[in-house]
Design a protein around this motif. Structure first.
Motif, short mmCIF file in Angstrom:
data_model
loop_
_atom_site.label_atom_id
_atom_site.label_comp_id
_atom_site.label_asym_id
_atom_site.label_seq_id
_atom_site.Cartn_x
_atom_site.Cartn_y
_atom_site.Cartn_z
N LEU A 55 -1.17 4.86 -11.56
CA LEU A 55 -1.97 5.11 -12.77
C LEU A 55 -3.14 3.98 -13.14
O LEU A 55 -2.47 2.75 -13.20
CB LEU A 55 -0.93 5.15 -13.94
N PRO B 278 5.65 0.60 -13.47
CA PRO B 278 6.41 1.82 -13.93
C PRO B 278 5.67 3.14 -13.95
O PRO B 278 6.17 4.50 -14.00
CB PRO B 278 6.76 1.49 -15.41
N ALA B 279 4.36 3.15 -13.52
CA ALA B 279 3.40 4.16 -13.43
C ALA B 279 2.82 4.49 -12.17
O ALA B 279 1.65 4.44 -12.17
CB ALA B 279 2.27 3.99 -14.20
N ILE B 280 3.80 4.50 -10.96
CA ILE B 280 3.18 4.67 -9.64
C ILE B 280 4.01 5.57 -9.06
O ILE B 280 5.42 5.30 -9.16
CB ILE B 280 3.09 3.24 -8.93
N ARG B 281 3.59 6.15 -8.08
CA ARG B 281 4.62 7.04 -7.27
C ARG B 281 5.62 6.22 -6.49
O ARG B 281 5.39 5.03 -6.11
CB ARG B 281 4.01 8.06 -6.26
#
Lengths: 479, 240, 708, 179
Positions: free
Chosen positions: C256, C634-637
């Motif tokens: 993200l 928290p916003a990453i694969r």
């Protein structure tokens, strides 16, 4: 009813066991004034090399830790301390509140107990008043130490600047300034007034520099009726007036926090809560000091007895309960209110990374006193009392630490929370502790630590009366 | 003073639907207002001097997670909690601009105002950060803005130097200040124009219109601080 | 007494009184008219003089935004956006705002210098005469053995060097920069060439679209022309006439980014599957029957297995169906082929598929659609750099001129530029800053800082209109520096009197277009307004879909122990911003980290690997390894890690040196069919090191992540 | 009139009754109360010795001080904001709730300081009545100081010695303070 009264001034012959027990109390173990004077004078001039070694050590600590570190901080910036956004107040303010709390001891012991004629106060009113003065002296440094620009501290003093701008009398810090000034001045005077007859006594028994100083300080005291009457009047005025001043000081200190919008600080109970805490910590400190004085100062074991520790221990238990009551009151209401920011702060107090501080506070302030102080044997054992009272003061320090930095650290925006780690504050706080002890040690060799005339007055007023078959200790109305 | 007519109640609207959280406002503010940098260690220890900061929160769990940005600066409260607690009148309310002023010269560094600021909008000069700017980098310092020394508090001023300049210019030209003529550095730089600045006392100004939006809210409204900064809710919560 | 007090005496006395008052109060009689106020007013409230404003071009990145520099008493004070400029319309990004910190950076080169040992910071000063002599002899050698390596800016230096190399028969200059490398700009240009028949960057009219699907385009932060696209994004969201509909943004990115952070929907797809996802969307659109599209495309889409694509990309099929519905309903959908989609082995195919969607929905040349930019983009792909490196390796380069680029820092280490550099007999750098490359140059002949010299920047990304930004000095040069074009003119003997003369000659066609009566008028306006631009843009008249492939290869997924690596440029740009203290102290928008490099790891992955926030982890690829601090993002694969680019300098002055790490160390030199770096195909292993180093963050870890 | 000689009759701590009696004796000899003064090491109430109550202005001084403090506080709270009106926190220039704090503190400060000043001034101002001092006073002795004409010497000696007093003839006024 025929009552046979015996003044205790005259030694009673044929002492039985009952009386021997009574004689454990200072008031019922009278000695002639001459001897009391001698004992106090000896305690004052008697020094050992160890005493001087400690004094020298403390002086070095004060120089380095207080003035050295503070000077360095003035030269570099307040950033040497651990304060940060959003914890703008840290250990400086904690220690400030702590010392102001300690300073409540003297007034409490000497004014409130005096007003209520609690006779056990007599031998240690001065020791307690000295704590007030020196505690305030140490505490009053902190608003200065903590200032970002201490070199312009005088802008807080109520006088207009060149353009007729006065300080802001709506600021709790100005109230603080006024209250602390009032309290410092009045408690110093209150220490000084009852000291005059003792200074006169010391004047009559010294030579050289001591004589000169005592002579100047005793204001030509002779002990005339007018002098005594004046003194009595003034002490009465002071005793009644200084009690509200004392309450106001710590209330205003609490308002520094309570008038703000910070969650948990904004509490209406902070005033009495702080006062009770201050008295708890102050009286504990009195006990600590009495135990130490008793062990280190010559003849003090005569003046300070287990009965005093016992009485103060009871007081401590009462105040520990009162503190717990206020603490719980504050906690419950805040917790129940459910305002999110408040709940967060309370959560971090008891479960955050610094929760051990909060829990130690509970243990030291409530658990330990409650478990021990109900016991007469414990209350009468000096070394146990020393440990308990030291722990109570650690607990009270932790209480202030919880209230100041640990509350500021978690305000309304979680994004801006920040943990506080004290840095140079610790050194400077050690410096003021050393300053307090140093001043006290020096004073103990300069000021009669026991108000001889008050003790003597008490001893004269105490007597054992035969009421029916029993011999009962009584106090005359003499005062 | 009150003898002048009541215009120029300066206010700001921040449209969070448009704000991308890019931090250009942070940099612009620093460059305009001579804000010193503090270095890695101090900035990480909560000593960054940012007058405006973008709070970034997360909502949801991966993969349905989205950040929520909120630029927060001094809200220029109408009833500012920071003001009455200052013992020396170092932070006062400007009657002309209706904003909250920090008078560096008078500040003695009690830091009470910062404690009492519910928005944590204030920065303190813990060290002489601005003296640490190496020559010639100090050449770019804005001559209209005081370079703060250590021990004083500082905070967003709504770029009061620009407000004054605009007002003086308008006065010299014998006209009223035009809407949009005065912009603080953050609004000027904001690439998406999420920050709207203007005169709230003029009902037709862009900022007044935006402030009447249905998406409006103010930060910590329940405290009754009457902030001059209005936020418009983001993430598609559209009304009017 | 009173009768003796004559009027004359009275006046005397009054005068004395006033004088005394004046002396006592320390002010003249004027003080009577001055309202005395305590310090409730700051010095901010007094105007101390008038500032001078100069329009110039921001040369911090190739976007060519218009900048207005406030100067006061000969000092540059504040960079502001040029409100009239069509690219940025009065706005600036953090890099442009800190331009003055570059200008006044204490670590600049102050004179031309000779370096006796490469890599050694010690130098000896030269005079400009000697410097020009050295350049002259270098230019007069075998023209085939001279090479120019220039930065990405489409500026007058590039135009001059191009002319110089053409005249002298030298190989064409390499024009390459990290920003272009990470967004695979050459691939985008090539795709545009194949579809629209013109080698230029496309312009996406975000402002007038109502639905934007961004495939890895971080257009709010670094992509192409971030300020222009940010402005457009503002309009896109806050739209008035005619759509009256808030723009809706969907982002496909494994990590993200700032752009995905502002998106309404974010899909963390497997890196490299963007083209396949575009095809799947096309297929769903065809199936829905809502859209009529060219038959050729329908045929292409027919063979797409949506389920397989959903599986490979990691996007639930129903989400793809939901997106197809969104697109079908949208009046003006727009599809952005961003760097994340293009920097893969299948980058060109991905780009073509995304373009195809735009074409299929009739979005070419329409409001809110795709336009072509007037200027011609000549940015090189990594292939040209590789060619140059081969020449250097083979000892075919006697003199390498470097301007506006820092290849030693920017290029993947695995390319071997550093080794190749040692084979070059003489390296001449025109750097203003002691960057890594100039530290290995034998001579540094510092150019002016961009704010001290003349120039222009061709606008090649931020607007479809014809636009050229004018740069002019806003301050007198601080040091004994000289414009590179001046040096080259003096050394090469090209028929220009100086830099300004060259610029004016070069602008002749623009002057003709402008309709200004004479060159001097044009020049004055050009400088005053900050450039020249026209009101209308071109639009591609036709689109050729023949090259759009019928099939896109799905990339292999990261193995059990390896992770996709996402390297993304930040506000530091190509890394040259790292010497600006305020760029360092401006928090990264997504992580709020300042002054360092971090590795973004999904918290779940981190938990499995036993990595905590602020732990130092080692990233190992076949190309090399780096150690950086973990940030549990928290916003990453979970199968991807991301590292920002721009830190890890070994030179570049006190604010940049020894700070963070350079992910270029681990990037594998894989290329796609166009020759661009397939930066998204690098795979790394993660190893905990057991060391810790707290990151400097603005956020509270405990407040935001509940971590103590 | 020739100056009367000042005598000091010292009684031990516990001879309080005798001291009271001695004063009575002296009074009967025609020595008036203001020619007698009693000095003691411990506070004795006038009633104990049958002496007239001493009168002190300290409460008056204290109250005047309190008044000054109160007025100062009024000026601080309600005067100074008008000298330079500065708006803070949306508050009025003169706020009543906050004023109580200052009023209280300054009133108390005035009261306590002036009480002390009262004690100080009264103590160092010259006192009437016989001067003289003996260091044994601080050991708890009760001293009756009186001036008596020489012709009374013998009688007085006899009577006082009978009561157990130790007579110091011609008690000297010592310089007990700085001036």
């Amino acid at each position: 009813m025929a009552v046979e009264a015996k003044s205790l001034s005259t030694p009673i012959h044929g002492v039985d066991d009952e009386e021997a027990e009574l004689r454990e109390q200072l008031m019922f173990d009278p000695r002639p004034r001459e001897e009391l004077n001698r004992m106090v004078m000896e305690s004052m001039v008697h020094t050992t090399p160890r005493y001087w070694a400690v004094v020298a050590f403390l002086a070095v600590v004060v120089l380095v830790c207080l003035f050295g570190a503070w000077g360095y901080m003035i030269a570099t910036g307040i950033g040497l301390a651990g304060v940060r956004k959003p914890v703008y107040w840290g250990v400086f303010i904690v220690t400030f509140v702590f010392w102001i709390g300690i300073s409540h001891a003297g007034t409490f012991v000497s004014a409130i107990l005096r007003v209520f004629k609690a006779e056990f106060r007599r031998p240690f009113t001065r020791a307690a008043e000295l704590m007030t003065t020196f505690g305030l002296a140490a505490g009053a440094l902190y608003p200065l130490i903590h200032l970002g620009r201490v070199w312009v501290f005088y802008w807080m003093i109520p006088y207009p600047n060149a353009r007729w701008l006065w300080p802001n009398f709506r600021s709790p810090l100005v109230w603080d300034f006024l209250a602390i000034t009032t309290y410092l001045l009045s408690s110093t005077i209150y220490l000084y007034l009852p000291l005059i007859p003792d200074l006169a006594m010391a004047r009559d028994r010294t030579k050289g520099w001591r004589h000169a100083v005592y002579k100047a300080l005793a204001l030509g005291w002779r002990g005339t009726e007018a002098e005594w009457a004046r003194l009595r009047k003034a002490i009465t005025i002071f005793a009644f007036a200084i009690i509200p001043v004392m309450f106001s000081v710590h209330t205003i200190v609490s308002w520094d926090f309570a008038v703000s919008q910070t969650p948990v600080w904004n509490s209406t109970i902070f005033g009495p809560y702080f006062i009770v805490g201050a008295i708890l910590s102050g009286v504990s400190a009195v006990v600590t000091i009495l135990v130490i004085l008793r062990a280190t100062l010559k003849h003090m074991d005569y003046f300070i007895r287990k009965e005093h520790l016992d009485a103060l221990g009871k007081l401590l238990l009462v105040f520990s309960m009162a503190w717990a009551y206020f603490f719980f009151n504050d906690y419950l209401v805040s917790w129940y209110g459910g305002y999110e920011a408040v709940r967060k702060v309370l959560f971090f107090h008891s479960s955050g990374p610094d929760a051990w501080i909060w829990w130690s506070m509970i243990v030291f302030n409530v658990v330990i006193p409650w478990l021990t102080l109900w016991n007469r044997r414990i209350r009468r054992t000096p070394w146990v009392m020393l440990i308990i009272t030291l722990l109570i003061n650690v607990g009270m320090y932790f209480e202030r630490y919880t209230i100041v930095p640990m509350t500021l650290a978690h305000q309304r925006f979680p994004f801006d929370w920040g943990t506080y780690v004290p840095r140079i504050e610790i050194i400077i706080s050690i410096g003021t502790l050393a300053l307090f002890i140093l001043l006290y040690m020096l004073a103990s060799r300069f000021i009669p630590m026991v108000p001889v005339w008050e003790v003597r007055e008490g001893q004269e007023a105490h007597m054992i009366r035969q009421i029916g078959k029993a011999r009962v200790p009584t106090v005359s109305e003499l005062e | 003073m009150a003898e002048e007519k009541q215009t120029g109640r300066w206010g700001m609207v921040i449209d969070l639907d448009v704000c991308t959280g890019c931090n250009a406002c942070v940099t612009a503010c620093a460059m305009e207002n001579n804000i010193p940098w503090t270095g890695e260690e101090d900035a990480g220890y909560g000593r960054g001097m940012h007058w405006i900061r973008v709070q970034r929160y997360w909502e949801g769990e991966y993969p349905d997670i989205s950040p929520h940005y909120q630029p927060v600066m001094c809200q220029q409260c109408g009833r500012a909690p920071c003001e009455p607690v200052c013992p020396v009148f170092a932070t006062v309310h400007s009657e002309e601009q209706q904003i909250n002023l920090q008078v560096y010269n008078r500040c003695i560094g009690t830091r009470y105002c910062a404690n009492n600021c519910p928005y944590i909008a204030r920065s303190f000069n813990w060290f002489d950060y601005s003296q640490q700017i190496p020559t010639p980098m100090n050449y770019y310092l804005n001559p209209n803005v005081t370079v703060r020394r250590r021990g004083v508090m500082e905070k967003c001023t709504f770029c009061v130097q620009r407000i004054y300049e605009g007002q003086e210019r308008a006065k010299a030209e014998g006209r009223a200040v035009r809407d949009g003529e005065i912009v603080p550095a953050c609004a000027q730089a904001c690439p998406t124009d999420a920050i709207i600045f203007g005169d709230l006392s003029d009902p037709d100004s862009r900022v007044s219109k935006a402030a009447r939006n249905q998406r409006r809210y103010t930060l910590l409204e329940e405290l009754g601080t009457e902030p001059k900064v209005t936020y418009l809710k983001g993430e598609g919560t559209y009304g009017g | 007494m009173s009768e003796k007090l004559t009027r004359r005496n009275f006046l005397k006395l009054t005068g004395l009184g006033i004088a005394a008052t004046a002396v006592l109060t320390g002010c003249g009689p004027a003080s009577r008219y001055v309202l005395r106020r305590p310090y409730t007013e700051m010095p901010e409230y007094s105007q101390i003089g008038k500032s001078t404003y100069y329009a110039t071009a921001c040369r911090e990145c190739p976007a060519g935004c218009g900048m207005i520099m406030r100067t006061f008493e000969g000092r540059a004070i504040k960079a502001e956006g040029n409100p009239a400029h069509p690219v940025n319309r009065g706005k600036l990004c953090p890099r442009g705002l800190t331009a003055v910190q570059g200008l006044y950076n204490p670590d600049r080169y102050k004179t031309p210098v000779r370096r006796s040992r490469r890599g050694d910071a010690r130098t000896e000063a030269l005079s400009w005469d000697e410097a020009i002599e050295i350049v002259r002899s270098a230019l007069n050698g075998d023209p085939q053995r001279v090479a120019f390596y220039l930065g990405l800016n489409a500026d007058h230096v590039f135009d001059f060097v191009e002319e110089l190399t053409r005249t002298k028969g030298m190989p064409a200059p390499v024009r390459f920069g990290a920003l272009g490398m990470f967004e695979a700009r050459a691939t985008l240009v090539e795709a545009a060439r194949q579809v629209f028949g013109k080698a230029t960057l496309p312009f996406f009219d975000l402002a007038d679209a109502d639905l934007v699907l961004s495939f890895g385009a971080n257009f709010l932060e670094t992509w192409l022309s971030p300020v222009a696209y940010s402005r457009a994004f503002g309009d896109f969201r806050r739209r008035g006439e005619p759509l009256k509909k808030r723009g809706y943004l969907v982002a496909f990115e494994p990590r993200l980014s700032l752009t995905a952070g502002s998106a309404d929907e974010w899909y963390p797809l497997t890196p490299g599957t963007e083209g396949a996802v575009a095809m799947a969307l096309g297929k769903l659109l065809v199936e829905s029957g809502a859209v009529r599209m060219p038959e050729m495309l329908e045929n292409n889409y027919r063979g797409v297995n949506v389920e397989a694509v959903a599986q490979a990309a990691g996007i639930p099929q129903e989400k793809l169906e939901h997106l197809a519905q969104l697109i079908a309903r949208a009046e003006r959908p727009l599809f952005l082929p961003g760097g994340g989609a293009l920097g893969h082995a299948s980058g060109l195919e991905n780009a073509l598929q995304i373009f195809a969607l735009n074409v299929a929905l009739g979005r070419v040349g329409q409001p809110g659609g795709v336009f072509l930019i007037a200027g011609e983009e000549k940015a090189d792909s990594l292939e040209s750099v590789q060619t140059l490196i081969q020449r250097m390796q083979a000892g075919e380069v006697d003199t390498l001129f470097i301007h506006g680029a820092n290849p030693l820092f920017e290029l993947p280490k695995s390319l071997g530029f550093e080794q190749a550099l040692s084979k070059v007999r003489q390296v001449i750098s025109f750097a203003t800053f002691p960057d890594e490359t100039s530290l290995f140059a034998d001579y540094v002949f510092p150019d002016h800082s961009p704010l001290e010299g003349f120039g222009y920047v061709r606008v090649l990304a931020g607007t479809p209109r014809f636009a050229i930004s004018a740069a002019q000095p806003v301050v007198v040069p601080l040091y004994d520096t000289r414009a590179t074009v001046d040096v080259l003119i003096a050394a090469s003997g090209l028929p220009y009197t100086d830099e300004v003369d060259f610029i004016q000659q070069k602008l002749q066609p623009v002057f003709q277009r402008s309709g200004a009566p004479e060159l001097a008028t044009f020049w004055a306006r050009f400088l005053q307004q900050g450039g020249y631009w026209e009101d209308v843009g071109e639009s591609p008249d036709s689109a050729d879909l023949s090259t759009v492939p019928a099939k896109v290869l799905l990339p292999e997924r990261a193995g059990e122990k390896t992770f996709h690596l996402v390297v993304y440029p930040t506000q530091m740009g190509d890394g040259s911003g790292a010497n600006r203290p305020w760029l360092q102290e401006t928090p990264d928008p997504m992580t709020t980290v300042m002054w360092n490099t971090w590795v973004e790891i999904n918290p779940k992955t981190a938990e499995e690997l036993g990595i905590h926030n602020d732990d130092i982890v080692r990233l190992v690829s076949s190309a090399g390894q780096i150690e950086a601090v973990a940030y549990l993002y928290p916003a990453i694969r979970p199968d991807t890690v991301a590292v920002p680019f721009g830190q890890g300098h070994t030179a570049l002055g006190r604010f940049a040196e020894g700070r963070g790490v350079n992910p270029a160390e681990v990037i594998q030199s894989l290329t796609n069919t166009v020759g661009d770096l397939a930066v998204g195909d690098t795979k790394v292993r993660l190893e905990p090191t057991g060391k810790r180093r707290p990151l400097s963050r603005l956020e509270s870890k405990s407040g935001v992540y509940g971590e103590h | 009139m020739p100056r009367d000689i000042v005598h000091l009759a010292l009684f031990k701590e516990e001879q309080l009754n005798e001291a009271a009696e001695a004063i009575q004796v002296l009074r009967e000899m025609g020595i008036s109360d203001h020619e007698i003064s009693v000095i003691s090491g411990a506070p004795l109430q006038e009633k104990m010795l049958g002496r007239p109550m001493t009168w002190t202005r300290i409460p008056l001084i204290g109250i005047s001080g309190a008044l000054v403090g109160f007025l100062t506080a009024l000026f601080f709270n309600f005067g100074t904001p008008l000298l330079y009106p500065i708006r803070v926190g949306g508050m009025a220039f003169q706020t009543i709730p906050t004023s109580f704090v200052t009023i209280f503190e300054l009133t108390m400060l005035g009261l306590l300081i002036s009480t002390f000043i009262g004690v100080f001034v009264e103590t160092i101002s010259p006192s009437y009545g016989p001067q003289g001092y003996d260091e044994r006073i601080s050991d708890g002795y009760i001293g009756v100081l009186f001036s008596a004409p020489a012709e009374l010497d013998a009688r007085m000696h006899e009577a006082l010695t009978a009561l157990g007093a130790e007579i110091v003839h011609r008690a000297e006024a010592k310089k007990l303070w700085l001036f």
